[in-house]
Write an enzyme that holds these catalytic residues in place. Structure first.
Site, PDB file in Angstrom:
ATOM      1  N   HIS A 102       0.830  -1.195   0.000  1.00 23.61           N
ATOM      2  CA  HIS A 102       0.000   0.000   0.000  1.00 23.61           C
ATOM      3  C   HIS A 102       0.872   1.255   0.000  1.00 23.61           C
ATOM      4  O   HIS A 102       2.058   1.219   0.330  1.00 23.61           O
ATOM      5  CB  HIS A 102      -0.927   0.022   1.226  1.00 23.61           C
ATOM      6  CG  HIS A 102      -0.195   0.118   2.531  1.00 23.61           C
ATOM      7  ND1 HIS A 102       0.523  -0.931   3.074  1.00 23.61           N
ATOM      8  CD2 HIS A 102      -0.055   1.155   3.412  1.00 23.61           C
ATOM      9  CE1 HIS A 102       1.055  -0.562   4.224  1.00 23.61           C
ATOM     10  NE2 HIS A 102       0.732   0.704   4.444  1.00 23.61           N
ATOM     11  N   ASP A 104       0.451   5.107   1.726  1.00 19.81           N
ATOM     12  CA  ASP A 104      -0.340   5.637   2.839  1.00 19.81           C
ATOM     13  C   ASP A 104      -1.370   6.675   2.398  1.00 19.81           C
ATOM     14  O   ASP A 104      -1.064   7.592   1.628  1.00 19.81           O
ATOM     15  CB  ASP A 104       0.580   6.272   3.883  1.00 19.81           C
ATOM     16  CG  ASP A 104       1.359   5.239   4.681  1.00 19.81           C
ATOM     17  OD1 ASP A 104       0.899   4.089   4.771  1.00 19.81           O
ATOM     18  OD2 ASP A 104       2.426   5.596   5.226  1.00 19.81           O
ATOM     19  N   HIS A 236       4.734   0.306   0.310  1.00 18.92           N
ATOM     20  CA  HIS A 236       5.461  -0.474   1.312  1.00 18.92           C
ATOM     21  C   HIS A 236       4.590  -1.601   1.862  1.00 18.92           C
ATOM     22  O   HIS A 236       3.373  -1.615   1.685  1.00 18.92           O
ATOM     23  CB  HIS A 236       6.007   0.399   2.441  1.00 18.92           C
ATOM     24  CG  HIS A 236       4.984   1.246   3.131  1.00 18.92           C
ATOM     25  ND1 HIS A 236       4.482   2.416   2.591  1.00 18.92           N
ATOM     26  CD2 HIS A 236       4.363   1.117   4.335  1.00 18.92           C
ATOM     27  CE1 HIS A 236       3.616   2.957   3.418  1.00 18.92           C
ATOM     28  NE2 HIS A 236       3.513   2.177   4.491  1.00 18.92           N
ATOM     29  N   ARG A 251       5.187   7.001  14.406  1.00 24.02           N
ATOM     30  CA  ARG A 251       5.266   7.491  13.028  1.00 24.02           C
ATOM     31  C   ARG A 251       4.567   8.838  12.905  1.00 24.02           C
ATOM     32  O   ARG A 251       3.510   9.061  13.498  1.00 24.02           O
ATOM     33  CB  ARG A 251       4.597   6.492  12.065  1.00 24.02           C
ATOM     34  CG  ARG A 251       4.892   6.753  10.584  1.00 24.02           C
ATOM     35  CD  ARG A 251       3.994   5.917   9.702  1.00 24.02           C
ATOM     36  NE  ARG A 251       2.645   6.460   9.645  1.00 24.02           N
ATOM     37  CZ  ARG A 251       1.598   5.810   9.127  1.00 24.02           C
ATOM     38  NH1 ARG A 251       1.747   4.575   8.672  1.00 24.02           N
ATOM     39  NH2 ARG A 251       0.412   6.375   9.095  1.00 24.02           N
TER      40      ARG A 251
END
Length: 270
Positions: A102, A104, A236, A251
């Site tokens: 995917h 983000d 990723h 994150r």
């Protein structure tokens, strides 16, 4: 302060050594941005960012949010800081494992330009992350497939989790001018202007092509590692092969302060 940037022997990625996260001057910022655009993913081995350093480093590249900067995301998220900019991804939450290819937040009207991840607790084995170079994947397509996707848009989103938003299937990177594939298996639901059969088959073909090992880099995490990636030209996958062992991440998600979203590529002469 000078930093050392070393390209990895892969389709993308470089390590950065010598960074003092407490002293991020203009010269270091310029060097980091140049490396970011060139290598698409930057790895900072065992840098052990504090939350304050994490925010400061991410802010060199844009505005920070925990995940989304609009109301298109209906999922619940846990943050660790008072300002709500640092997302916590903990393996005890099945959603946090993200073991699918995917990019983000592509369902947002303005998808993020990047993310900065800080590994707080890595499993004793497994739990690697892989990234794909979507510029190289686009360049590896045949001319007939490039022609088939010229000018089309793709719908991004998942019913019940997010809103739906359309973006160009082929975009251009605002800094490098490179043409990129901007679809992904995680969030892209269809290609517009096609029948269901045409859309589903072509989308599977594109995703299968993009996910080839030749276009990837794989990172083995250690506690304290950080990774910064360009969301505009990568996908990723967090490999879920560590069983009941614990994996915890902080994150931040980085947005272009101008509010710019994906830029459609101009027609290509084939």
């Amino acid at each position: 302060m000078s930093i050392k940037v070393t390209a990895l022997p892969a389709a993308l990625g470089a390590t950065v050594e010598g960074l003092d996260a407490d002293h991020l001057d203009d010269g270091v910022a310029a060097d980091l941005r140049e490396a970011f655009w060139a290598h698409k993913v930057l790895f900072f081995p065992r840098i052990h960012l504090t939350d304050e350093q994490h925010v400061a480093l991410g802010s060199l590249f844009g505005d920070l949010e925990a995940v989304s900067n609009d109301e298109t995301d209906h999922r619940d998220h846990h943050t660790v800081d008072d300002e709500g900019k640092i997302l916590v991804l903990d393996s005890s939450n099945a959603y946090s494992r993200a073991n699918f290819w995917h990019t983000d937040v592509t369902f947002a009207r303005q998808p993020p330009l990047g993310s900065l991840l800080s590994m707080k607790e890595s499993p004793p084995s497994g739990g690697d992350t892989m990234w794909v170079n979507t510029q190289a994947a686009y360049e590896g397509l045949s001319d007939p497939i490039k022609a088939a996707i010229e000018g089309i848009t793709a719908r991004h989103g998942r019913a019940g989790l997010t809103e739906f938003t359309d973006h160009p299937a082929v975009t251009v990177h605002p800094e490098t001018g490179s043409r990129l594939l901007f679809v992904n298996r995680g969030w892209t639901s269809s290609l517009n202007g096609m029948s269901h059969l045409e859309s589903s088959r072509l989308l599977v073909l594109l995703c299968d092509h993009m996910e080839r090992p030749e276009y990837t880099v794989r990172w083995r995490w250690s506690d304290g590692d950080a990774a910064l990636w360009d969301n505009r030209c990568t996908m990723h996958y967090a490999i879920d092969d560590y069983g009941a062992d614990h994996r915890r991440i902080h994150r931040v998600t980085i947005y272009d302060p101008s509010g710019a979203g994906p830029v459609a590529a101009t027609p290509l002469e084939l």
